[in-house]
Design a protein around this motif. Structure first.
Motif, PDB file in Angstrom:
ATOM      1  N   THR A  85       0.825  -1.211   0.000  1.00 59.60           N
ATOM      2  CA  THR A  85       0.000   0.000   0.000  1.00 59.60           C
ATOM      3  C   THR A  85       0.857   1.257   0.000  1.00 59.60           C
ATOM      4  N   ARG A  86       2.127   1.120   0.313  1.00 64.27           N
ATOM      5  CA  ARG A  86       3.049   2.259   0.280  1.00 64.27           C
ATOM      6  C   ARG A  86       3.938   2.224  -0.957  1.00 64.27           C
ATOM      7  N   THR A 345       8.534   1.978   7.957  1.00 65.70           N
ATOM      8  CA  THR A 345       8.536   3.197   7.142  1.00 65.70           C
ATOM      9  C   THR A 345       9.954   3.557   6.718  1.00 65.70           C
TER      10      THR A 345
END
Length: 361
Positions: A85-86, A345
């Motif tokens: 999704t990133r 992240t």
């Protein structure tokens, strides 16, 4: 030869008597050489005497400390979805244990259905598979499935699951217990996840957390619950849990920890008339299928239920007159989730920033 349930009963001490005590004594003798071999191998990696290979992209390992199933596949799927999704191009790399005649094993087949846009490479030489993923599939990040003991491939994040139902392998290394390596090895972990945390009470969870924090003081701590989600048949049709509620069911599975599946069915409120287990990664043959069909009819079951991992191997939506459904689950993570996502992240940003030439350097 002992099956998974009999082995657990023996090494946990649940099985009593002179015969069981003698067997445990014999296993204790065999434990020593195994423990020494594991310690020697780990020491060689720790001191740089065995090479650790990098493949030019971030690697996230998901593994466990004990034998048997700890729920790695749902966590691998969760991580892959989070990264996709990133915008990160992810590939899964695993050994392929239990694959038949060069085919794909049950975990690969299950993940293929769950993650159709994520390649899954299986090879006992996982470093070679990772290089193929990077060089040929333009992969930006590797998810190493069942990688805690595979130290040859360098990783940037080590996630270790421990099973709430047997968190420290009955305090012994295989074959006397279920630890793959001594519990102190948990110090290598960056993230510790207590799997099936909903199967035990608050006091037991807190005791496991304190022990894990002692062994891996720098690791962030999460708990995971395998929450029943829906029923899935081989054709891909899904039904809500209520579709089988109150109906007599026969359940079966081929897992390293079948008690975990039993717990999940109980949490879903299902009425299981009979439960049957097979070895982990069991390949279902015609005789198995016929026996399951007769067994389900004999115990008056209105449906046969299993795990998604079993369904992908059986591949039919009915055995005889009895329909077959797999219980799908969703993973609910709690605890230091923000800390985990912060680390992911950072790795996603590194992966996105890498030039194509960096990956093969």
């Amino acid at each position: 030869m002992l099956d998974a349930d009999a082995f657990r009963a023996l090494v946990s001490g649940q099985r009593r008597g002179w015969t069981a005590s003698a067997l445990r004594a014999g296993l204790r003798l065999a434990e020593g050489p195994y423990r020494l071999a594991v310690a020697w191998r780990n020491r060689r990696y720790d001191r740089g005497r065995l090479p650790i290979e990098r493949v030019g992209v971030p690697v996230v390992s998901v593994g466990n400390l004990t034998l048997g199933g700890t729920g790695k596949t749902p966590l691998v799927a969760w991580l892959a979805r989070w990264l996709r999704t990133r915008g990160v191009r992810v590939s899964i790399v695993s050994r392929g244990y239990g694959a038949q005649h060069g085919g794909r094993n049950d975990e690969a087949l299950e993940l293929e259905q769950l993650l159709p846009d994520v390649p899954h490479l299986q090879n006992p030489d996982r470093a070679a598979a990772a290089r193929v993923a990077v060089e040929e599939l333009d992969t930006q990040l590797i998810l190493l499935d069942d990688g805690f003991q595979h130290r040859r491939l360098a990783r940037d994040l080590d996630i270790v699951l421990i099973d709430a139902l047997a968190p420290f392998g009955y305090e012994h290394v295989f074959p006397r217990g279920m630890l793959r390596e001594p519990a102190g090895s948990l110090r290598r972990a960056d993230v510790v996840v207590l799997s099936r945390a909903d199967a035990i009470d608050d006091a037991a969870r807190d005791a496991i957390r304190r022990r894990a924090k002692t062994l891996a003081p720098g690791a962030c701590w999460l708990t995971a619950a395998h929450v029943p989600d829906a029923w899935l048949c081989a054709t891909g049709r899904a039904e809500p849990l209520a579709a089988l509620a109150g109906r007599p069911l026969a359940a079966f599975c081929g897992l390293g920890n079948p008690r975990g599946f039993e717990h999940t069915l109980a949490a879903a409120g299902m009425q299981v008339a009979s439960f049957r287990t097979f070895p982990d990664h069991h390949a279902y043959h015609r005789t198995d299928v016929e026996a399951l069909a007769h067994w389900a009819e004999a115990c008056g079951a209105e449906a046969l239920v299993c795990t998604h991992k079993d369904l992908v191997k059986i591949g039919v939506d009915r055995l005889g007159r009895v329909p077959v459904w797999a219980l799908t689950i969703r993973l609910e993570l709690q605890g230091d989730l923000a800390a985990l996502e912060s680390q992911l992240t950072a790795l996603a940003e590194r992966a996105a920033a890498a030039r194509p030439s960096d990956a093969t350097a």
